[in-house]
Design an enzyme around this catalytic site. Structure first.
Site, mmCIF file in Angstrom:
data_model
loop_
_atom_site.group_PDB
_atom_site.id
_atom_site.type_symbol
_atom_site.label_atom_id
_atom_site.label_comp_id
_atom_site.label_asym_id
_atom_site.label_seq_id
_atom_site.Cartn_x
_atom_site.Cartn_y
_atom_site.Cartn_z
ATOM 1 N N HIS A 1 0.851 -1.210 0.000
ATOM 2 C CA HIS A 1 0.000 0.000 0.000
ATOM 3 C C HIS A 1 0.876 1.245 0.000
ATOM 4 O O HIS A 1 0.962 1.915 1.015
ATOM 5 C CB HIS A 1 -0.909 -0.018 1.224
ATOM 6 C CG HIS A 1 -2.075 0.928 1.134
ATOM 7 N ND1 HIS A 1 -2.047 2.213 1.617
ATOM 8 C CD2 HIS A 1 -3.317 0.761 0.618
ATOM 9 C CE1 HIS A 1 -3.216 2.797 1.420
ATOM 10 N NE2 HIS A 1 -4.000 1.937 0.824
ATOM 11 N N ILE B 1 1.764 4.727 1.424
ATOM 12 C CA ILE B 1 0.800 5.598 2.094
ATOM 13 C C ILE B 1 0.151 4.790 3.210
ATOM 14 O O ILE B 1 -0.274 3.646 2.996
ATOM 15 C CB ILE B 1 -0.294 6.083 1.104
ATOM 16 C CG1 ILE B 1 0.334 6.890 -0.029
ATOM 17 C CG2 ILE B 1 -1.356 6.901 1.835
ATOM 18 C CD1 ILE B 1 -0.620 7.148 -1.182
ATOM 19 N N GLY C 1 -5.997 4.581 5.486
ATOM 20 C CA GLY C 1 -6.888 5.354 6.348
ATOM 21 C C GLY C 1 -7.430 4.546 7.502
ATOM 22 O O GLY C 1 -7.581 5.046 8.611
ATOM 23 N N VAL C 2 -7.722 3.253 7.253
ATOM 24 C CA VAL C 2 -8.251 2.431 8.330
ATOM 25 C C VAL C 2 -7.238 2.248 9.456
ATOM 26 O O VAL C 2 -7.617 2.084 10.618
ATOM 27 C CB VAL C 2 -8.761 1.054 7.835
ATOM 28 C CG1 VAL C 2 -9.928 1.227 6.892
ATOM 29 C CG2 VAL C 2 -7.662 0.248 7.182
ATOM 30 N N GLU D 1 -7.770 3.203 13.285
ATOM 31 C CA GLU D 1 -7.452 2.234 14.339
ATOM 32 C C GLU D 1 -6.533 2.848 15.392
ATOM 33 O O GLU D 1 -6.710 2.610 16.592
ATOM 34 C CB GLU D 1 -6.816 0.973 13.745
ATOM 35 C CG GLU D 1 -6.329 -0.027 14.776
ATOM 36 C CD GLU D 1 -7.399 -0.612 15.682
ATOM 37 O OE1 GLU D 1 -7.048 -1.037 16.803
ATOM 38 O OE2 GLU D 1 -8.579 -0.656 15.288
#
Length: 147
Positions: free
Chosen positions: A49, A55, A58-59, A63
């Site tokens: 990723h 990057i 977002g998750v 978290e």
């Protein structure tokens, strides 16, 4: 009150590669918490990723914010968790991603208690890098008792 990584491990059941809080800078019990997450290239999510431009997903930022809420809720409600006692993420609202987070960045995680009703904690959350907002959200969590 500050917490180093050893203190953090006493409040969260997460371990590598999913422990996303490196240090707690400030805690105002029952009100707010400020923590740090150092983002490094060696983290496993960056192999896919994305290989040419890593990057932070977002998750993973959400978290990290959720883990910060868990520490604040424990500190505010029961002091220190007993074995098997955890806070579970039960709701995510109003999430916005405003900037990318890349290896070398330091996430500043700020969480503030909005309400506590019937064991459900609701938090206003914000993640920043170098003073710039990268993510905002409202998160909800509740305590799961030890088995």
């Amino acid at each position: 009150m500050e917490m180093n990584i050893q203190d953090v491990k006493n409040y969260l059941p997460h371990r590598y590669p999913f422990l996303l809080i490196d240090r707690v800078l400030e805690i105002e019990v029952g009100k707010s918490l400020v923590a740090l997450k150092n983002v490094t290239f060696n983290e496993p999510q960056f192999t896919g990723h994305f290989p040419s431009q890593p990057i932070m997903p977002g998750v993973m930022i959400v978290e990290a914010l959720a883990q910060a809420t868990g520490i604040l809720a424990f500190k505010s409600e029961v002091g220190k968790p007993i074995d098997g006692q955890i806070y579970m993420l039960v709701g995510i609202d109003k999430v916005r991603f405003k900037r990318m987070v890349e290896p070398g960045d330091q996430l500043r995680l700020e969480v503030e208690v909005l309400t506590v009703k019937r064991g459900i904690w609701k938090f206003k959350c914000q993640a920043t890098v170098d003073g710039k907002v990268v993510t905002t959200a409202e998160l909800m969590c509740t305590q799961k008792a030890a088995d």
